[in-house]
Design a protein around this motif. Sequence first.
Motif, PDB file in Angstrom:
ATOM      1  N   UNK A 227       0.812  -1.223   0.000  1.00  0.00           N
ATOM      2  CA  UNK A 227       0.000   0.000   0.000  1.00  0.00           C
ATOM      3  C   UNK A 227       0.841   1.267   0.000  1.00  0.00           C
ATOM      4  N   UNK A 228       2.104   1.181   0.459  1.00  0.00           N
ATOM      5  CA  UNK A 228       2.976   2.353   0.492  1.00  0.00           C
ATOM      6  C   UNK A 228       4.243   2.059  -0.304  1.00  0.00           C
ATOM      7  N   UNK A 229       4.583   2.957  -1.229  1.00  0.00           N
ATOM      8  CA  UNK A 229       5.776   2.790  -2.057  1.00  0.00           C
ATOM      9  C   UNK A 229       6.611   4.075  -1.989  1.00  0.00           C
ATOM     10  N   UNK A 230       7.846   3.987  -2.487  1.00  0.00           N
ATOM     11  CA  UNK A 230       8.715   5.163  -2.564  1.00  0.00           C
ATOM     12  C   UNK A 230       8.843   5.589  -4.025  1.00  0.00           C
ATOM     13  N   UNK A 231       8.669   6.883  -4.268  1.00  0.00           N
ATOM     14  CA  UNK A 231       8.750   7.432  -5.618  1.00  0.00           C
ATOM     15  C   UNK A 231      10.014   8.274  -5.729  1.00  0.00           C
ATOM     16  N   UNK A 232      10.761   8.068  -6.799  1.00  0.00           N
ATOM     17  CA  UNK A 232      11.960   8.847  -7.092  1.00  0.00           C
ATOM     18  C   UNK A 232      11.694   9.629  -8.374  1.00  0.00           C
ATOM     19  N   UNK A 233      11.920  10.945  -8.316  1.00  0.00           N
ATOM     20  CA  UNK A 233      11.810  11.748  -9.530  1.00  0.00           C
ATOM     21  C   UNK A 233      12.778  12.911  -9.409  1.00  0.00           C
ATOM     22  N   UNK A 234      13.649  13.046 -10.382  1.00  0.00           N
ATOM     23  CA  UNK A 234      14.696  14.060 -10.298  1.00  0.00           C
ATOM     24  C   UNK A 234      15.549  13.806  -9.065  1.00  0.00           C
ATOM     25  N   UNK A 235      15.749  14.861  -8.256  1.00  0.00           N
ATOM     26  CA  UNK A 235      16.516  14.693  -7.016  1.00  0.00           C
ATOM     27  C   UNK A 235      15.614  14.485  -5.803  1.00  0.00           C
ATOM     28  N   UNK A 236      14.345  14.233  -6.045  1.00  0.00           N
ATOM     29  CA  UNK A 236      13.381  14.055  -4.958  1.00  0.00           C
ATOM     30  C   UNK A 236      13.035  12.585  -4.782  1.00  0.00           C
ATOM     31  N   UNK A 237      12.888  12.151  -3.542  1.00  0.00           N
ATOM     32  CA  UNK A 237      12.254  10.863  -3.272  1.00  0.00           C
ATOM     33  C   UNK A 237      11.314  11.047  -2.083  1.00  0.00           C
ATOM     34  N   UNK A 238      10.159  10.468  -2.169  1.00  0.00           N
ATOM     35  CA  UNK A 238       9.118  10.626  -1.152  1.00  0.00           C
ATOM     36  C   UNK A 238       8.228   9.398  -1.189  1.00  0.00           C
ATOM     37  N   UNK A 239       7.397   9.245  -0.167  1.00  0.00           N
ATOM     38  CA  UNK A 239       6.542   8.066  -0.073  1.00  0.00           C
ATOM     39  C   UNK A 239       5.124   8.392  -0.550  1.00  0.00           C
ATOM     40  N   UNK A 240       4.512   7.403  -1.156  1.00  0.00           N
ATOM     41  CA  UNK A 240       3.139   7.547  -1.656  1.00  0.00           C
ATOM     42  C   UNK A 240       2.363   6.313  -1.219  1.00  0.00           C
ATOM     43  N   UNK A 241       1.179   6.526  -0.662  1.00  0.00           N
ATOM     44  CA  UNK A 241       0.439   5.376  -0.157  1.00  0.00           C
ATOM     45  C   UNK A 241      -1.060   5.484  -0.320  1.00  0.00           C
ATOM     46  N   UNK A 242      -1.721   4.348  -0.137  1.00  0.00           N
ATOM     47  CA  UNK A 242      -3.187   4.277  -0.122  1.00  0.00           C
ATOM     48  C   UNK A 242      -3.635   4.061   1.316  1.00  0.00           C
ATOM     49  N   UNK A 243      -4.470   4.977   1.824  1.00  0.00           N
ATOM     50  CA  UNK A 243      -4.944   4.929   3.211  1.00  0.00           C
ATOM     51  C   UNK A 243      -6.445   5.204   3.215  1.00  0.00           C
ATOM     52  N   UNK A 244      -7.267   4.184   3.017  1.00  0.00           N
ATOM     53  CA  UNK A 244      -8.720   4.426   2.958  1.00  0.00           C
ATOM     54  C   UNK A 244      -9.264   4.947   4.285  1.00  0.00           C
ATOM     55  N   UNK A 245      -9.847   6.134   4.249  1.00  0.00           N
ATOM     56  CA  UNK A 245     -10.358   6.764   5.467  1.00  0.00           C
ATOM     57  C   UNK A 245     -11.591   6.007   5.960  1.00  0.00           C
ATOM     58  N   UNK A 246     -11.871   6.125   7.244  1.00  0.00           N
ATOM     59  CA  UNK A 246     -13.001   5.397   7.796  1.00  0.00           C
ATOM     60  C   UNK A 246     -13.714   6.218   8.867  1.00  0.00           C
ATOM     61  N   UNK A 247     -14.449   5.554   9.731  1.00  0.00           N
ATOM     62  CA  UNK A 247     -15.288   6.188  10.749  1.00  0.00           C
ATOM     63  C   UNK A 247     -14.956   5.607  12.117  1.00  0.00           C
ATOM     64  N   UNK A 248     -15.501   6.220  13.141  1.00  0.00           N
ATOM     65  CA  UNK A 248     -15.435   5.658  14.489  1.00  0.00           C
ATOM     66  C   UNK A 248     -16.591   4.653  14.606  1.00  0.00           C
ATOM     67  N   UNK A 249     -16.293   3.408  14.285  1.00  0.00           N
ATOM     68  CA  UNK A 249     -17.325   2.355  14.209  1.00  0.00           C
ATOM     69  C   UNK A 249     -18.116   2.261  15.512  1.00  0.00           C
ATOM     70  N   UNK A 250     -17.416   2.214  16.634  1.00  0.00           N
ATOM     71  CA  UNK A 250     -18.103   2.024  17.920  1.00  0.00           C
ATOM     72  C   UNK A 250     -19.048   3.169  18.230  1.00  0.00           C
ATOM     73  N   UNK A 251     -18.646   4.386  17.858  1.00  0.00           N
ATOM     74  CA  UNK A 251     -19.515   5.535  18.115  1.00  0.00           C
ATOM     75  C   UNK A 251     -20.864   5.375  17.412  1.00  0.00           C
ATOM     76  N   UNK A 252     -20.830   4.960  16.152  1.00  0.00           N
ATOM     77  CA  UNK A 252     -22.079   4.798  15.403  1.00  0.00           C
ATOM     78  C   UNK A 252     -22.871   3.585  15.893  1.00  0.00           C
ATOM     79  N   UNK A 253     -22.189   2.470  16.078  1.00  0.00           N
ATOM     80  CA  UNK A 253     -22.882   1.260  16.496  1.00  0.00           C
ATOM     81  C   UNK A 253     -23.517   1.434  17.875  1.00  0.00           C
ATOM     82  N   UNK A 254     -22.769   2.048  18.798  1.00  0.00           N
ATOM     83  CA  UNK A 254     -23.292   2.252  20.160  1.00  0.00           C
ATOM     84  C   UNK A 254     -24.466   3.221  20.172  1.00  0.00           C
ATOM     85  N   UNK A 255     -24.368   4.288  19.359  1.00  0.00           N
ATOM     86  CA  UNK A 255     -25.471   5.249  19.310  1.00  0.00           C
ATOM     87  C   UNK A 255     -26.735   4.589  18.763  1.00  0.00           C
TER      88      UNK A 255
END
Length: 490
Positions: A227-255
Amino acid sequence: MESGMQKLVVVSNRLPAALKKDNGQWTVKAGSGGLITAMAPVLKNRGGVWIGWSGAADPAMDVDGLLADFSNEAGYELCTVPLTQDDVDGYYYGFSNEIIWPLFHDLQTRCRFYPEYWRAYLDVNFKFAEVVARKSDQDDYIWIQDYHLMHQAFFLKSMGVKRNIGFFLHIPFPPPDIFMKLPWRRKVLQALIDYDLVGFQTIQDRKNFVGCLQRIMPETRVDGCGSVVTVHTGNRHFRVGAFPISIDYNQFSDLAKQPNVVRKAFELKEALRHRKIILGVDRLDYTKGIPERIRSIQNLLRRYPDLKGRMNFVQIAVPSREEVDEYKDLRTEIEQLVGRVNGEFSMPGWVPVHYHYRSLSHEDLVAYYAAADIGLVTPLRDGMNLVAKEYCACNNSEDGVLVLSEFAGAAAQLQEHAYLVNPYDMDGVAKGLHRAFHWSKEVRSHHMVHLREQVRKNNIFWWVDSFLQAGIAKTLGDFPEIDTVHFEQV
């Protein structure tokens, strides 16, 4: 908070509290939306800072004074970026919402590529970066949220300000053939590669981003897998990833288990005479596919007359950008469609479509989720869509069905147990609803149990941990709660 302790600094277009004028007096109102739902529990009582615009376009106002009580209640510091009305018009309504929003949602025909919007966008991003530089320390982790603020790392770097800085895009990232239509495509990509970590909702969004980099910067290469890789371009390198956002499950279920919410859900079913409820919940926006959804309901009733009188479609549309003509036109179109469908199919004692154009309290919304037999979530394109996850979390009876657009980011996680549909295929959506309507209790339960487990495991805290782990090799637990004075909410 101890001096030198690393803190989280979240930066977004809007603060989680907004200033509104009521009867000539400014009042503070809690904001709403997926980002606020996601981040509030993360910052609370951990010494965090949230930087954003207050919603007031008067730089001379004492905004910080008005927000002081809210900061105390929220458990973290709110810092405002003062903007003028011209700033808001050019940067927010202009570049962000008339260029980036439609372009990144594959609706480029709605774009207005005005050069003055680009200049306003850069001016406001610089103003934000000045506040970030002033309100953060070198040890802090700066987490920039969304497409409004893609140039934060670029401007901080140009000021000589060194920060560990991550960026998360909440909306989709388009493929190269669409992104290349942006006149400032190279400058936007060059700004994004100045971050230490760039996060997207899905692997596909990450692939689209890398594809755009490779189109404009052919020397770009990718190392790693997962899910996370390193990208190199020119003199730059940085990380790029997939992080699917979610919810506070317990808050909704409990309510959803609270007696008053259970009672409200029962009253909704009683009011609709225990017919099956198909529920749509959306902010009013052209990306959400509400007109297509209503036409799908029309097709459903035309193709499957056995459902007449046995179901109700409830569409909740939360007001959004009411002053923008496009959104006024969308509201009119939806209201006319609802009228046509109800005019065609209503019978004494039964009106098929119930349309509510208003915001609901959290309790009322959860009651609707709990009462619904089918959650109909069919955006034309969406970064994630938290409604799909909220519906599953509230379905404590484990008896509901999620009918989900294959163009929602949530489909990547939930595809195995949601019923996926193409929102442009109104016959296909009708067919899917008819099948879901007739699923046995065992089949419904089998799929919903798995959907709920997916959302429970990959909740909002998992999202934060996965991003921080990739960004600074830390988790939420490394930002412990601190002693703080608690204020009762009024």
